[in-house]
Scaffold this motif. Structure first.
Motif, PDB file in Angstrom:
ATOM      1  N   LEU A  85     120.130  -2.372  16.424  1.00  0.00           N
ATOM      2  CA  LEU A  85     118.195  -1.295  15.332  1.00  0.00           C
ATOM      3  C   LEU A  85     117.807  -1.904  15.907  1.00  0.00           C
ATOM      4  CD1 LEU A  85     120.442  -0.270  12.637  1.00  0.00           C
ATOM      5  CD2 LEU A  85     118.769  -1.290  11.697  1.00  0.00           C
ATOM      6  N   GLU A  86     116.512  -1.534  16.454  1.00  0.00           N
ATOM      7  CA  GLU A  86     114.489  -1.686  17.091  1.00  0.00           C
ATOM      8  C   GLU A  86     114.450  -1.381  16.419  1.00  0.00           C
ATOM      9  OE1 GLU A  86     114.921  -1.237  21.270  1.00  0.00           O
ATOM     10  OE2 GLU A  86     116.689   0.288  21.211  1.00  0.00           O
ATOM     11  N   ALA A  87     113.294  -2.806  15.275  1.00  0.00           N
ATOM     12  CA  ALA A  87     112.287  -2.036  15.259  1.00  0.00           C
ATOM     13  C   ALA A  87     111.346  -2.670  14.700  1.00  0.00           C
ATOM     14  CB  ALA A  87     112.969  -1.436  13.230  1.00  0.00           C
ATOM     15  N   GLU A  88     109.775  -1.795  14.462  1.00  0.00           N
ATOM     16  CA  GLU A  88     109.080  -2.824  14.165  1.00  0.00           C
ATOM     17  C   GLU A  88     108.412  -2.792  13.046  1.00  0.00           C
ATOM     18  OE1 GLU A  88     105.029  -0.871  15.619  1.00  0.00           O
ATOM     19  OE2 GLU A  88     104.188  -2.512  15.491  1.00  0.00           O
ATOM     20  N   HIS A  89     108.166  -3.484  12.722  1.00  0.00           N
ATOM     21  CA  HIS A  89     108.044  -4.467  10.928  1.00  0.00           C
ATOM     22  C   HIS A  89     106.265  -4.341  10.443  1.00  0.00           C
ATOM     23  CE1 HIS A  89     111.968  -5.740   9.114  1.00  0.00           C
ATOM     24  NE2 HIS A  89     111.709  -5.641  10.610  1.00  0.00           N
ATOM     25  N   LEU A  90     105.701  -2.623  10.061  1.00  0.00           N
ATOM     26  CA  LEU A  90     104.223  -2.826   9.438  1.00  0.00           C
ATOM     27  C   LEU A  90     104.115  -4.035   8.781  1.00  0.00           C
ATOM     28  CD1 LEU A  90     103.496   0.721   9.708  1.00  0.00           C
ATOM     29  CD2 LEU A  90     103.818  -1.106  11.188  1.00  0.00           C
ATOM     30  N   CYS A  91     104.653  -4.670   8.026  1.00  0.00           N
ATOM     31  CA  CYS A  91     104.191  -5.515   7.401  1.00  0.00           C
ATOM     32  C   CYS A  91     103.639  -6.887   8.574  1.00  0.00           C
ATOM     33  CB  CYS A  91     105.656  -6.629   6.331  1.00  0.00           C
ATOM     34  SG  CYS A  91     106.376  -7.077   7.137  1.00  0.00           S
ATOM     35  N   MET A  92     104.602  -6.869   9.781  1.00  0.00           N
ATOM     36  CA  MET A  92     103.694  -8.076  10.652  1.00  0.00           C
ATOM     37  C   MET A  92     102.939  -7.609  11.368  1.00  0.00           C
ATOM     38  SD  MET A  92     106.908  -9.636  12.703  1.00  0.00           S
ATOM     39  CE  MET A  92     106.164 -10.520  14.043  1.00  0.00           C
ATOM     40  N   ALA A  93     102.401  -6.668  11.354  1.00  0.00           N
ATOM     41  CA  ALA A  93     100.764  -5.734  11.761  1.00  0.00           C
ATOM     42  C   ALA A  93     100.157  -5.373  11.654  1.00  0.00           C
ATOM     43  CB  ALA A  93     101.402  -4.468  12.537  1.00  0.00           C
ATOM     44  N   MET A  94      99.697  -4.905  10.486  1.00  0.00           N
ATOM     45  CA  MET A  94      99.022  -4.014   9.627  1.00  0.00           C
ATOM     46  C   MET A  94      98.228  -5.623   8.322  1.00  0.00           C
ATOM     47  SD  MET A  94     100.657  -1.312   7.242  1.00  0.00           S
ATOM     48  CE  MET A  94      98.537  -0.388   6.314  1.00  0.00           C
ATOM     49  N   ARG A  95      98.809  -6.558   7.508  1.00  0.00           N
ATOM     50  CA  ARG A  95      98.997  -7.956   7.270  1.00  0.00           C
ATOM     51  C   ARG A  95      99.006  -8.841   7.851  1.00  0.00           C
ATOM     52  NH1 ARG A  95     102.842  -9.592   5.593  1.00  0.00           N
ATOM     53  NH2 ARG A  95     101.924 -11.024   4.118  1.00  0.00           N
ATOM     54  N   GLY A  96      99.277  -9.693   7.169  1.00  0.00           N
ATOM     55  CA  GLY A  96      99.644 -11.202   7.303  1.00  0.00           C
ATOM     56  C   GLY A  96      99.489 -11.962   8.723  1.00  0.00           C
ATOM     57  N   VAL A  97     100.709 -11.989   9.915  1.00  0.00           N
ATOM     58  CA  VAL A  97     100.350 -12.524  10.821  1.00  0.00           C
ATOM     59  C   VAL A  97      99.373 -11.706  11.947  1.00  0.00           C
ATOM     60  CG1 VAL A  97     102.327 -11.914  11.582  1.00  0.00           C
ATOM     61  CG2 VAL A  97     101.380 -13.570  12.796  1.00  0.00           C
ATOM     62  N   GLN A  98      99.753  -9.967  11.693  1.00  0.00           N
ATOM     63  CA  GLN A  98      98.871  -9.092  12.180  1.00  0.00           C
ATOM     64  C   GLN A  98      98.436  -9.063  13.536  1.00  0.00           C
ATOM     65  OE1 GLN A  98      95.014  -8.523  11.131  1.00  0.00           O
ATOM     66  NE2 GLN A  98      95.328  -9.218   8.778  1.00  0.00           N
ATOM     67  N   LYS A  99     100.344  -8.927  14.273  1.00  0.00           N
ATOM     68  CA  LYS A  99     101.093  -8.278  15.874  1.00  0.00           C
ATOM     69  C   LYS A  99     101.779  -7.132  15.433  1.00  0.00           C
ATOM     70  CE  LYS A  99     100.580 -13.013  16.885  1.00  0.00           C
ATOM     71  NZ  LYS A  99      98.543 -13.256  17.718  1.00  0.00           N
ATOM     72  N   SER A 100     101.234  -6.697  16.636  1.00  0.00           N
ATOM     73  CA  SER A 100     101.760  -4.869  17.645  1.00  0.00           C
ATOM     74  C   SER A 100     102.218  -5.064  17.837  1.00  0.00           C
ATOM     75  CB  SER A 100     100.315  -4.535  16.958  1.00  0.00           C
ATOM     76  OG  SER A 100      99.681  -3.845  15.740  1.00  0.00           O
ATOM     77  N   GLY A 101     103.090  -4.310  17.383  1.00  0.00           N
ATOM     78  CA  GLY A 101     103.926  -3.364  19.159  1.00  0.00           C
ATOM     79  C   GLY A 101     105.067  -5.187  18.852  1.00  0.00           C
ATOM     80  N   VAL A 102     105.325  -5.648  18.045  1.00  0.00           N
ATOM     81  CA  VAL A 102     106.366  -6.294  18.266  1.00  0.00           C
ATOM     82  C   VAL A 102     107.689  -5.758  17.921  1.00  0.00           C
ATOM     83  CG1 VAL A 102     107.585  -8.424  17.066  1.00  0.00           C
ATOM     84  CG2 VAL A 102     105.147  -8.448  17.175  1.00  0.00           C
TER      85      VAL A 102
END
Ligand SMILES: Nc1nc2c(ncn2[C@@H]2O[C@H](COP(=O)(O)OP(=O)(O)OP(=O)(O)O)[C@@H](O)[C@H]2O)c(=O)[nH]1
Ligand SMILES: [Zn+2]
Length: 219
Positions: free
Chosen positions: A173-190
């Motif tokens: 599985l390859e996925a992007e987690h919006l909880c890391m992008a929209m909030r918290g650490v706010q890293k997009s494209g991971v």
């Protein structure tokens, strides 16, 4: 029978053993009514700072509950049953079957925020093959629950392994987690990559390389 469905089965409260030295009883999960679920959405709207009675929001609780029926419909699906039809007339085909780029949308169990990406699944058939769409349906049955990516990867592999008894299963599985992008650490494209191997894929590193090569080969 699928473990998650089992863990969500409703039991009468009196069935739980009250002795302190008794093994922990199965979790009791009563499904609330639709009205209770809609009231919970109204509470969250007020918590967010809005007015659930204003025109634009008045029907939102009903819409959210309806959306949850679809987004979390996996709790009412038996993933094993999806794979119960096997096609045996395949002229003895027993080499790898790889279905890649199965898009999925799920929600992380920590924040109830979406994570989305692609699943790649391979197996070596032992006794016939399953319909290709069924592998995508198994992905959805687990994606449409509150998840971690690791759990979902393991559940997909375990279901295919235990129902089909193939010579091996590989799931990535390859996925992007919006909880890391929209909030918290706010890293997009991971991207987060998880894999689970059984059988020949687990025992033989060259089989893992073959799987990874076929997943990556875009010609
Ligand atoms: N291993 C794993 N972690 C996940 C997944 N989805 C979300 N998480 C992580 O779950 C963790 C929850 O951490 P907590 O410290 O309990 O919660 P938090 O304070 O909201 O954490 P932050 O996201 O760092 O703000 C975070 O690090 C998320 O990135 C997943 O599928 N697998
Ligand atoms: Zn999260």
């Amino acid at each position: 029978m699928d473990a998650v469905l089992k863990s969500l089965s409703v039991r009468a409260p009196e069935a739980a053993d009250k002795r302190s030295d008794a093994p922990r009883p199965e979790r009791v999960t009563e499904r609330p009514t639709r009205q209770e679920a809609e009231a919970a959405v109204r509470t969250l709207l007020r918590w967010a700072g809005d007015d659930p009675e204003r025109e634009g929001l008045i029907e939102t609780p009903q819409r959210v509950v309806k959306a949850y029926e679809q987004i979390f419909g996996g709790y009412r699906q038996d993933a094993d049953a999806i794979l119960d039809r096997v096609f045996e007339e395949v002229e003895g085909y027993s080499d790898i079957v790889l279905v890649r780029d199965i898009a999925f949308h799920s929600h992380c169990e920590h924040h109830m925020v979406p994570f989305m990406g692609r699943a790649h699944i391979a197996y070596y058939p032992r006794r016939g093959v399953v319909g290709l769409s069924k592998l995508a349906r198994v992905v959805d049955a687990f994606a449409r629950r509150l998840q971690t990516q690791e759990t979902m990867t393991a559940q997909i592999a375990e279901t295919i392994d235990s129902v089909l008894h193939p010579r091996g299963v590989a799931v990535m599985l390859e996925a992007e987690h919006l909880c890391m992008a929209m909030r918290g650490v706010q890293k997009s494209g991971v991207s987060t990559i998880t894999t689970q191997f059984t059988g020949v894929f687990k025992q033989d590193p060259t089989e893992q390389v073959r799987f990874l090569t076929l997943v990556r080969d875009r010609r």
